[in-house]
Design an enzyme around this catalytic site. Sequence first.
Site, PDB file in Angstrom:
ATOM      1  N   HIS A  86       5.465   3.217   4.049  1.00  0.00           N
ATOM      2  CA  HIS A  86       4.733   4.276   3.491  1.00  0.00           C
ATOM      3  C   HIS A  86       3.935   4.954   4.711  1.00  0.00           C
ATOM      4  O   HIS A  86       4.138   6.019   4.751  1.00  0.00           O
ATOM      5  CB  HIS A  86       3.668   3.761   2.589  1.00  0.00           C
ATOM      6  N   GLU A  99      -2.329  10.701  -4.552  1.00  0.00           N
ATOM      7  CA  GLU A  99      -2.751   9.891  -4.146  1.00  0.00           C
ATOM      8  C   GLU A  99      -4.275  10.045  -3.484  1.00  0.00           C
ATOM      9  O   GLU A  99      -4.678   9.549  -2.551  1.00  0.00           O
ATOM     10  CB  GLU A  99      -2.235   9.610  -2.569  1.00  0.00           C
TER      11      GLU A  99
END
Length: 254
Positions: A168, A73
């Site tokens: 998330h 990420e």
Amino acid sequence: MINILCEEDILHFLGVVDAFGHVSVRNPDNSSQFFLSSSLAPALATSQSIITSLSLTFNSSVTGANLPASFLERFIHSEIYKAFPDVQGVVHSHTTEVLPFAGANVPLKAQMHTVRTLGTPIFDAGKLPTSILPENQPHDLLIRTAVLGDALARSFCSDSAIVLMKGHGMAVQGTSVRDAVFRSFYTVQDAKIQFQAMLLGGSAGLTAREAHDGANTTESASLLGRAWQLWVAQVDNEDLYVNDLRPSTKTDSD
């Protein structure tokens, strides 16, 4: 680089990150680059893990095999830095206290004078068009491409340096390393207070003036320095955290 190790240790100590989550700092000598550790738990980062990622960049000429192994990420960081030239630090965490708000589509709003936001945007990957998240890509909520990172960066608004990520966690901008830590920690505290206020039947929070003026005061260099000094002292007294970029304050009797 000293500060990024302090930042990761502090955020773990304060319960903002656990084994997951990551922190980055823009390179002060090259604004198109940022420092990010290799893929490991934040509290375990050392100078060696950061050095492996010094070349991470959002310069379009660095692609494919030229990108060093790091967090999947990393695009959370690269696209926020690209979109916001003044941002110097970025935090991504999975802090559980903020997750219910994104799941219930309830924005966080400043409940205390250490938080600026008047309403956090909520990034919902499930609502993205297929041009951003194609059907043949994993729908695991991870920001694994520059296109997804750009969509997340575009979710920020002028009233909030925080974006909640449904299912998330959150992404946090900072105008400095200390600012990113401060905002991350107090966003979590604010979520706790707002949840308790909702249980009591209200959560109107601060006015725009109160939130703005309060944050201007508490995010000043002197007050950020006071908080930072305490947090550094706290992690220095924990054997788990190793910051090999600055001298240890521990003594043989510790």
